[in-house]
Scaffold this motif. Structure first.
Motif, PDB file in Angstrom:
ATOM      1  N   CYS A   1      36.869  38.672  51.291  1.00 51.78           N
ATOM      2  CA  CYS A   1      36.002  39.139  52.368  1.00 51.78           C
ATOM      3  C   CYS A   1      36.390  40.547  52.805  1.00 51.78           C
ATOM      4  CB  CYS A   1      36.099  38.203  53.556  1.00 51.78           C
ATOM      5  SG  CYS A   1      35.659  36.556  53.088  1.00 51.78           S
ATOM      6  N   PRO A   2      35.398  41.323  53.191  1.00 52.85           N
ATOM      7  CA  PRO A   2      35.707  42.679  53.615  1.00 52.85           C
ATOM      8  C   PRO A   2      36.434  42.729  54.951  1.00 52.85           C
ATOM      9  CG  PRO A   2      33.372  42.215  53.875  1.00 52.85           C
ATOM     10  CD  PRO A   2      33.973  41.039  53.218  1.00 52.85           C
ATOM     11  N   THR A   3      36.237  41.732  55.801  1.00 54.08           N
ATOM     12  CA  THR A   3      36.908  41.698  57.109  1.00 54.08           C
ATOM     13  C   THR A   3      37.432  40.284  57.330  1.00 54.08           C
ATOM     14  OG1 THR A   3      34.763  41.237  58.033  1.00 54.08           O
ATOM     15  CG2 THR A   3      35.573  43.484  58.295  1.00 54.08           C
ATOM     16  N   PRO A   4      38.372  40.100  58.256  1.00 51.97           N
ATOM     17  CA  PRO A   4      38.879  38.736  58.484  1.00 51.97           C
ATOM     18  C   PRO A   4      37.749  37.787  58.908  1.00 51.97           C
ATOM     19  CG  PRO A   4      40.170  40.369  59.658  1.00 51.97           C
ATOM     20  CD  PRO A   4      38.989  41.074  59.125  1.00 51.97           C
ATOM     21  N   MET A   5      37.839  36.538  58.466  1.00 48.98           N
ATOM     22  CA  MET A   5      36.790  35.567  58.760  1.00 48.98           C
ATOM     23  C   MET A   5      36.731  35.169  60.232  1.00 48.98           C
ATOM     24  SD  MET A   5      34.719  34.451  56.591  1.00 48.98           S
ATOM     25  CE  MET A   5      34.491  36.116  56.116  1.00 48.98           C
ATOM     26  N   MET A   6      35.552  34.890  60.716  1.00 49.64           N
ATOM     27  CA  MET A   6      35.466  34.353  62.064  1.00 49.64           C
ATOM     28  C   MET A   6      35.793  32.861  62.029  1.00 49.64           C
ATOM     29  SD  MET A   6      31.432  34.286  62.662  1.00 49.64           S
ATOM     30  CE  MET A   6      30.318  33.372  61.646  1.00 49.64           C
ATOM     31  N   THR A   7      35.949  32.281  63.197  1.00 48.12           N
ATOM     32  CA  THR A   7      36.453  30.908  63.246  1.00 48.12           C
ATOM     33  C   THR A   7      35.466  29.900  62.665  1.00 48.12           C
ATOM     34  OG1 THR A   7      35.682  30.905  65.486  1.00 48.12           O
ATOM     35  CG2 THR A   7      38.043  31.175  65.162  1.00 48.12           C
ATOM     36  N   GLY A   8      34.173  30.145  62.741  1.00 43.78           N
ATOM     37  CA  GLY A   8      33.202  29.197  62.214  1.00 43.78           C
ATOM     38  C   GLY A   8      32.220  29.884  61.289  1.00 43.78           C
ATOM     39  N   ALA A   9      31.875  29.220  60.193  1.00 47.93           N
ATOM     40  CA  ALA A   9      30.902  29.805  59.275  1.00 47.93           C
ATOM     41  C   ALA A   9      29.498  29.530  59.796  1.00 47.93           C
ATOM     42  CB  ALA A   9      31.089  29.193  57.918  1.00 47.93           C
ATOM     43  N   LEU A  10      28.492  30.092  59.146  1.00 44.31           N
ATOM     44  CA  LEU A  10      27.111  29.841  59.566  1.00 44.31           C
ATOM     45  C   LEU A  10      26.708  28.402  59.291  1.00 44.31           C
ATOM     46  CD1 LEU A  10      25.371  33.100  58.358  1.00 44.31           C
ATOM     47  CD2 LEU A  10      25.714  32.379  60.694  1.00 44.31           C
ATOM     48  N   VAL A  11      27.289  27.825  58.234  1.00 44.02           N
ATOM     49  CA  VAL A  11      26.945  26.450  57.875  1.00 44.02           C
ATOM     50  C   VAL A  11      28.080  25.524  58.284  1.00 44.02           C
ATOM     51  CG1 VAL A  11      26.218  24.941  56.008  1.00 44.02           C
ATOM     52  CG2 VAL A  11      25.775  27.387  55.862  1.00 44.02           C
TER      53      VAL A  11
ATOM     54  N   GLU B   1      30.095  25.698  69.530  1.00 41.80           N
ATOM     55  CA  GLU B   1      29.905  27.082  69.070  1.00 41.80           C
ATOM     56  C   GLU B   1      30.282  28.046  70.197  1.00 41.80           C
ATOM     57  OE1 GLU B   1      26.124  26.854  66.034  1.00 41.80           O
ATOM     58  OE2 GLU B   1      25.753  26.576  68.153  1.00 41.80           O
ATOM     59  N   THR B   2      31.124  29.015  69.873  1.00 48.35           N
ATOM     60  CA  THR B   2      31.526  30.002  70.884  1.00 48.35           C
ATOM     61  C   THR B   2      30.658  31.256  70.747  1.00 48.35           C
ATOM     62  OG1 THR B   2      33.122  30.968  69.384  1.00 48.35           O
ATOM     63  CG2 THR B   2      33.919  29.211  70.825  1.00 48.35           C
ATOM     64  N   ALA B   3      30.723  32.111  71.774  1.00 51.40           N
ATOM     65  CA  ALA B   3      29.954  33.364  71.747  1.00 51.40           C
ATOM     66  C   ALA B   3      30.362  34.210  70.545  1.00 51.40           C
ATOM     67  CB  ALA B   3      30.189  34.126  73.046  1.00 51.40           C
ATOM     68  N   GLN B   4      31.651  34.180  70.243  1.00 52.11           N
ATOM     69  CA  GLN B   4      32.174  34.946  69.096  1.00 52.11           C
ATOM     70  C   GLN B   4      31.531  34.469  67.796  1.00 52.11           C
ATOM     71  OE1 GLN B   4      33.947  37.585  69.219  1.00 52.11           O
ATOM     72  NE2 GLN B   4      35.936  37.390  68.256  1.00 52.11           N
ATOM     73  N   MET B   5      31.398  33.152  67.675  1.00 47.31           N
ATOM     74  CA  MET B   5      30.811  32.589  66.457  1.00 47.31           C
ATOM     75  C   MET B   5      29.345  32.977  66.311  1.00 47.31           C
ATOM     76  SD  MET B   5      32.473  28.858  66.784  1.00 47.31           S
ATOM     77  CE  MET B   5      31.645  27.983  65.497  1.00 47.31           C
ATOM     78  N   LEU B   6      28.663  33.065  67.447  1.00 50.63           N
ATOM     79  CA  LEU B   6      27.235  33.405  67.400  1.00 50.63           C
ATOM     80  C   LEU B   6      27.016  34.863  67.017  1.00 50.63           C
ATOM     81  CD1 LEU B   6      25.948  31.630  70.639  1.00 50.63           C
ATOM     82  CD2 LEU B   6      25.947  30.751  68.329  1.00 50.63           C
ATOM     83  N   GLY B   7      28.021  35.689  67.271  1.00 49.69           N
ATOM     84  CA  GLY B   7      27.887  37.101  66.916  1.00 49.69           C
ATOM     85  C   GLY B   7      27.932  38.022  68.113  1.00 49.69           C
ATOM     86  N   PHE B   8      28.416  37.506  69.262  1.00 54.19           N
ATOM     87  CA  PHE B   8      28.485  38.342  70.466  1.00 54.19           C
ATOM     88  C   PHE B   8      29.770  39.180  70.525  1.00 54.19           C
ATOM     89  CE2 PHE B   8      25.160  35.563  72.289  1.00 54.19           C
ATOM     90  CZ  PHE B   8      24.311  36.549  72.731  1.00 54.19           C
TER      91      PHE B   8
END
Lengths: 224, 225
Positions: free
Chosen positions: A63-73, B67-74
């Motif tokens: 990945c180009p940047t560190p992953m966020m805590t939850g994926a879209l799926v 789901e947190t705000a961070q996860m949504l893209g905020f």
């Protein structure tokens, strides 16, 4: 080309033309072609390293940047209680929206198509129509009226609360607005008269509410 | 074994159904205001009730799903990447719009432009949240990325009906924003792109193509046919 193919009947030719025409303009085909080309384009984009979807990056650990805590799926199925809570929330919201819709339609019905307007055509003859009208929801507001004779709008006027000369009857009837329309003499024959209260609705629309249940009918003899 | 499989598949089905129900519910709230309540503007504050209910449902849904705000893209995560991905199509679209306006001599400042511009960032962020942070995420739970992108853009265009020039623009915008959100889920970057494109559309598109930004019943009411 064989002669048999050239010697088509007119019906065949028309049929073929129609088929060609249908093939050219069928919206379903156009839409399906557009969707296919969009998917193809998306696939091309996906193959570029910088444009790979986030979940594919996660799987390949590239990945180009560190992953966020939850994926879209969400990979994990939710608990049945969560589903039940969400179902209840959606149902409650729908119910409240139905109530709001009913409330708005109800208020609009009374405001723009006021069913409480009442009146009476007391006299109708060859040259005039007299009567009274009342609006219990706004007893002191003037009422705009439209006279319709034989289905044709003939005149408009605004009925004020108390007119000079009608003071006694107005007091007797409370908030009734007397009205009187005068017009050119009507021809002999049977005529129907109705008076409508004109009400404004949002935008540029006017609504007409009849002041009596039935229109008044009268006959003028040729001699009068 | 069969019973367990059946139970698993019914859970999946109910999960898909609730995702779909949430999307339909939110879209219907918007359509309800645009088409059913706008014609009877008896109490203006009542028009805000369905969107508020939809907003409450969305927040509740996020809470239930964790789901947190961070996860949504905020948050600030993916902001650079999203901005980089959006820069190309956004600048290209702006250049195309300016070119069209130059060719048709339609560059103009519409009524209350600065007031509208000052409200645009908040409005754009709200729209991007509903479009991507909610609708896209829910559709993505049971659809492939490409299908989700197209359906999200389609829904975005649908809520702008029957203003067909705006529907075309929003469909294209929806495609770009959803495409980028799949790769870099950040709502602030998408909002910046949205603000820039909306402002350009306001000043560049000739009035004979896009007479107003109104949608729903009001568009038909005030539109000159």
């Amino acid at each position: 080309m064989s002669s048999n193919r050239l010697l088509k009947t007119t019906t065949d030719v028309r049929e073929t033309d129609r088929n060609i025409g249908l093939c050219l303009v069928r919206p379903a085909d156009v839409l399906s072609a557009a969707a296919k080309s969009m998917f193809r384009m998306a696939r091309c984009f996906n193959s570029l390293p910088g444009l790979r979807p986030i979940h594919e990056c996660q799987r390949s650990n590239n990945c180009p940047t560190p992953m966020m805590t939850g994926a879209l799926v969400n990979e994990v199925e939710p608990a049945p209680e969560t589903v039940a809570r969400l179902v209840r929330a959606v149902l409650l919201k729908s119910l409240l929206e139905i109530l709001i819709l009913c409330l708005v339609l109800g208020i609009a019905g009374f405001k723009y198509f006021n069913p409480t307007i009442r009146g009476e055509i007391m006299q109708a003859d060859a040259v005039s129509v007299r009567g009274w009208v009342t609006n219990p929801l706004a007893p002191h507001d003037p009422i705009q009226l439209e006279l319709v004779i034989d289905g044709r709008p003939t005149a408009i006027m605004t009925a004020l609360e108390v007119q000079p000369g009608h003071a006694v009857s107005a007091l007797r009837r409370g908030s009734e607005h007397p009205f009187e329309f005068s017009f050119q003499r009507l021809p002999a024959g049977t005529h129907s008269v109705q008076v409508y209260a004109v009400q404004t609705t949002p935008g540029r629309t006017l609504s007409l509410v009849p002041i009596t249940r039935r229109s008044e009918t009268f006959t003028l003899s040729p001699g009068r | 074994m069969n019973a367990t499989e059946n139970s698993g598949s019914s859970d999946t089905l109910s999960w898909q159904a609730i995702n779909l129900a949430e999307i339909i519910s939110v879209v219907l709230s918007i359509l309800l205001v645009e088409w059913a309540l706008a014609p009877f503007a008896v109490l203006p504050w009542l028009l805000g009730a369905p969107p508020l209910l939809a907003f409450a449902l969305m927040l509740y849904s996020h809470r239930c799903r964790g789901e947190t705000a961070q996860m949504l893209g905020f948050g600030g995560r993916y902001f650079d990447r999203a901005l980089l991905l959006l820069a190309g199509p956004t600048l290209l679209a702006i250049a195309a719009l300016i070119f069209v306006s130059h060719a048709t001599h339609s560059l103009h400042l519409p009524d209350r432009f600065w007031a509208r511009l000052s409200l645009l960032p908040g409005w754009a962020l709200l729209q991007q949240y509903v479009l991507l942070g909610f609708t896209y995420r829910r559709l993505r739970q049971f659809l492939h990325a490409n299908q989700t992108i197209i359906i999200t853009a389609g829904l975005f265009a649908l809520v702008h009906a029957p203003n067909y020039p705006l529907m075309i623009l929003t469909f294209l915008g929806g495609l770009i924003w959803s495409f980028v959100y799949e790769r870099a889920p950040n709502l602030f970057a998408a909002s910046i792109s949205h603000v820039l494109l909306s402002a350009t559309v306001l000043i560049a598109i000739p009035e004979w193509i896009l007479p107003s930004m109104t949608v729903g019943y009001r568009y038909l009411l005030y539109h000159n046919f």
